[in-house]
Enzyme design. Structure first.
Site, PDB file in Angstrom:
ATOM      1  N   ASP A 273      16.513  22.402  43.551  1.00  0.00           N
ATOM      2  CA  ASP A 273      16.906  23.592  42.821  1.00  0.00           C
ATOM      3  C   ASP A 273      15.787  23.841  41.801  1.00  0.00           C
ATOM      4  O   ASP A 273      14.841  23.076  41.671  1.00  0.00           O
ATOM      5  CB  ASP A 273      18.293  23.409  42.164  1.00  0.00           C
ATOM      6  CG  ASP A 273      18.957  24.742  41.872  1.00  0.00           C
ATOM      7  OD1 ASP A 273      20.182  24.796  41.777  1.00  0.00           O
ATOM      8  OD2 ASP A 273      18.214  25.746  41.758  1.00  0.00           O
TER       9      ASP A 273
HETATM   10  C1  GLC Z   1      19.153  28.761  40.452  1.00  0.00           C
HETATM   11  C2  GLC Z   1      20.416  28.301  41.143  1.00  0.00           C
HETATM   12  C3  GLC Z   1      20.304  28.241  42.640  1.00  0.00           C
HETATM   13  C4  GLC Z   1      19.345  29.306  43.120  1.00  0.00           C
HETATM   14  C5  GLC Z   1      17.962  28.950  42.599  1.00  0.00           C
HETATM   15  C6  GLC Z   1      16.916  29.979  43.010  1.00  0.00           C
HETATM   16  O1  GLC Z   1      18.968  28.027  39.287  1.00  0.00           O
HETATM   17  O2  GLC Z   1      20.971  27.071  40.701  1.00  0.00           O
HETATM   18  O3  GLC Z   1      21.625  28.412  43.187  1.00  0.00           O
HETATM   19  O4  GLC Z   1      19.336  29.362  44.540  1.00  0.00           O
HETATM   20  O5  GLC Z   1      17.953  28.782  41.188  1.00  0.00           O
HETATM   21  O6  GLC Z   1      17.210  31.210  42.476  1.00  0.00           O
END
Ligand code: GLC
Length: 730
Positions: A273
């Site tokens: 993430d």
């Molecule tokens: C965010 C979220 C995740 C998302 C990622 C990219 O922090 O936790 O669900 O896909 O970043 O946007």
């Protein structure tokens, strides 16, 4: 050499594997590490990280993927740099959060889950994929398949609620919808099951907080939807920010290497993430970037989302002999495989088709699909004295800032959803009523929740003159989603005070609830005759709500998550464990309970009313006992004894009466959504096999154990209409 079997190959698995291997053989270590590096095109979905010269990095072959690139032309430009100006010309993967639609938005996932309709969910995910791919994007960071029992958590809106069976069915449906049966097709995209794993258990519901659960809870509740996504062929999985057993998910070889890759045979790739590999330093499990990179790669995580730790550290870690290059090769192999499956090497610009973009995005039939699932997502929580459906009222008062907001109905994670496209509650009602009906709107309260005297007085006046008042209450969209946990889950601001004022009129009130999580609404339940739970229903919200209000659609939604009486009951879930002092068995005063509130939620999992009545009869089991390798059929007859056609979600629960670990008082084991005309009856059949009864046993394996089981069928977890028992033989 593995042959693809987790997601349908665009061409034969062997052909793709051969291409992956021959490209891998050509790559330098630097080029390999470059494929593991994902840059961000903007900071829409995470805190700013170190800025880099994206174009230079792409030309140097240091980038495998970019997320959140704003604009079709910019994506096309970056792809051209990668394909035509880098040494090997390996195409980029463009990623984006398409969670409940790209431009045509469906209800938030928690709302979609209330439809209990995997077919409709799959169809809507396919619409999202068609629009996403038409925008030049290859990969969605969806479906979120987290499970949660905690309404305080802002990302409950992204989940399918509290149940692993419902969550598993919908996870698989969304993966099928996004990926189709050929990733090489023009209208499918790579999907991503997230956030692996158990992010929904953040302590106290506080965003990004630590998670502290048993292996049993992980295995029995949180892993099944991920397993369902993997079995459906999901191409990628995203690490959670959170920890399991004090190890951050991205560095957890138990989660990633042992369970996901080895036990389940996952052949796609794992992406972190946002910046979560660098966050291993803040979790205090890594001294520095170098150690963070080593821990993440060794755990089996393959791509670094905007952390820059892989691209900064892995070459040296391999050259210093600290990390085996074979681990880098395995990560690169998985990423290249996805790019070949998407057919990006044969035609890297395949997703950039201006004509397809213009004809696909926000197409009329997409709006129809969104309206259909929005209608099915509406849950009628209450309907005293059959206030609903509304039948030709002369005057309808529409009250509330939320009733006139195209912005709020889109919810969080709205991708390119545009409030100007959205149908508000007010517009839906105005469109649905004929010229003879007078629709009077009044704001009632500010969007912030304040209900100053002038707004209240005007609302009382308009309501008093109406035959019925439709009052939109609940949360604005920012009150749920990432980084939006709430310690207080009541109606915000002074909405209740406004409702109290309206109650003084004789006009019946219908509450239209918009929210991203279960709210604690006992006052509403006691004082308002009809309540529709409408979540954030997306682009077609207003039409869907009007369809239910005026009886064009008979509500069939069922709660995917329990609604607590008060936040003090949270976390609360229907599939709870019995404890040694079950309230119903213990000596009075000595059972599991509170002294100030009941144990039961206000509305339980699976609750939802209809404009018609369904009766259940003739529960029958094909056998009273069966072997581990056999199955039994459970059938029940459901009849629509009312005068309105409607859909019923028949729910099948089981209870394992004795296990090597404590077992829930009931577990959803099957459900069927059946549509019945008035006086129509249908025999609904379920199969139960031992796999459906498996859990994490004391022998530390997922297995069913022989013994007595109870089987129950009903309308919700606390509206069981018939039950029986069977034995699973050794
Ligand atoms: C965010 C979220 C995740 C998302 C990622 C990219 O922090 O936790 O669900 O896909 O970043 O946007």
């Amino acid at each position: 050499m593995p042959v693809m079997n987790t997601y349908a190959p665009h061409e034969s698995g062997e052909a793709i594997e051969d291409k992956v291997e021959s490209l891998l053989d050509e790559m330098t270590l630097e080029e390999k590490v470059g494929q593991l590096n994902q840059l961000n095109g903007s900071e829409h979905t995470g805190p700013a990280v170190s800025e880099v010269d994206k174009e230079a990095e792409i030309r140097a072959g240091n980038v495998g993927s970019i997320l959140n690139v704003d604009g079709y032309e910019k994506r096309k430009h970056f792809q051209r740099l990668a394909v035509e100006e880098s040494e090997l010309g390996i195409p980029l993967l463009f990623g984006y959060d398409v969670v409940h639609g790209y431009r045509t938005l469906s209800p938030i996932p928690l709302g979609e889950a209330a439809s209990w309709d995997p077919v409709a969910v799959e169809e809507m995910s396919a619409v999202a994929a068609a629009e996403t791919s038409a925008a030049g994007i290859h990969w969605t960071f969806g479906p979120p398949v987290d499970l949660t029992r905690d309404a305080r958590w802002g990302r409950a809106m992204e989940t399918s609620g509290e149940d692993p069976h419902l969550g598993s069915e919908l996870a698989a449906a969304r993966v099928r919808g996004f990926q189709g049966d050929d990733l090489g097709a023009d209208d499918t995209v790579l999907a991503c099951a997230k956030h692996f794993a158990a992010y929904g258990e953040v302590k106290a519901g506080r965003e990004y907080n630590t998670v502290d659960i048993s292996e049993s809870t992980l295995r029995d509740l949180h892993l099944p939807p991920f397993k369902a996504a993997v079995d459906a062929g999901v191409g990628t999985v995203m690490n959670a920010f959170t920890d399991h057993d004090r190890v951050p998910a991205g560095a957890s070889d138990h989660l990633v290497r042992d369970i996901l890759k080895d036990e389940w045979g996952f052949e796609g790739f794992v992406v972190s993430d946002w910046n979560s590999f660098r966050e291993l330093i803040y979790h205090r499990v890594a001294e520095d970037e170098r150690e963070a990179a080593q821990l993440a790669l060794e755990a089996g995580s393959d791509m670094d989302m905007v952390g820059h730790v892989f691209v900064n550290e892995l070459v040296e870690l391999v050259e210093d002999g600290v990390v085996d290059e074979a681990m880098v090769d395995d990560a690169v192999r998985r990423i290249l495989r996805a790019k070949f499956l998407l057919d990006l090497f044969d035609d890297p610009y395949r997703y950039f088709d201006d004509q397809r973009r213009d004809s696909t995005i926000l197409a009329d039939d997409h709006r129809e699909t969104a309206r259909e699932i929005a209608r099915k997502s509406i849950v009628m929580l209450k309907n005293d004295d059959d206030v609903l459906p509304l039948t030709d009222p002369d005057t309808v008062a529409v009250v509330g800032a939320l009733a006139d907001s195209g912005d709020d109905v889109l919810g969080d994670w709205r991708a390119q959803g545009n409030p100007d496209d959205a149908v508000t509650v007010l517009e839906g009602i105005e469109t649905a009523t004929n010229a003879g009906t007078n629709v009077e709107y009044t704001k009632g309260y500010e969007r912030s929740g304040e209900a100053p005297e002038p707004l209240r007085e005007q609302a009382v006046e308009v309501t008093a003159d109406a035959d019925v008042a439709v009052v939109a209450v609940g949360e604005t969209w920012e009150l749920s989603g990432e980084c939006s946990s709430r310690a207080n889950i009541d109606l915000p601001g002074e909405q209740r005070e406004l409702l109290e004022a309206l109650r003084e009129t004789d006009t019946p009130v219908v509450a239209v609830l918009t929210n991203g999580r279960p709210l604690a609404i006992p006052w509403l339940d006691e004082n308002v005759p009809a309540i529709l739970e409408t979540w954030f229903l997306g682009t077609e919200a207003g039409h869907a709500i009007a369809d239910v209000l005026f009886g064009e659609h008979n509500p069939s939604g069922k709660l995917p998550m329990s609604f607590p009486q008060t936040v003090g009951q949270v976390p609360i879930n229907y599939n709870h464990l019995p404890t040694g002092r079950p309230a119903e068995k213990a000596e009075p005063g000595w059972g599991t309970s509170y002294i100030d509130v009941p144990n039961d939620p206000l509305y339980t999992f699976g609750h939802g009313l209809s404009y018609t009545t369904f009766e259940y009869s003739d529960l029958d089991l094909s056998a009273a006992a069966f072997e581990m390798d056999e199955q039994i059929q459970v059938s029940v007859t459901v009849e629509n004894v009312g005068d309105t056609a409607g859909a019923e979600v028949v729910q099948l629960y089981t209870r394992d009466l004795v296990g090597s670990r404590t077992r829930p008082v009931k577990e959803l084991t099957g459900f069927r959504r059946v549509e019945l005309e008035p006086n129509e009856r249908r025999e609904v059949t379920f199969e139960i096999a031992s796999d459906d009864l498996a859990f994490w046993t004391a022998d530390e394996e997922v297995a069913a154990e022989p013994g007595e089981f109870e089987v129950m069928v009903g309308r919700s977890a606390d509206d069981i209409r018939s039950s029986a028992s069977f034995e699973l033989l050794d």
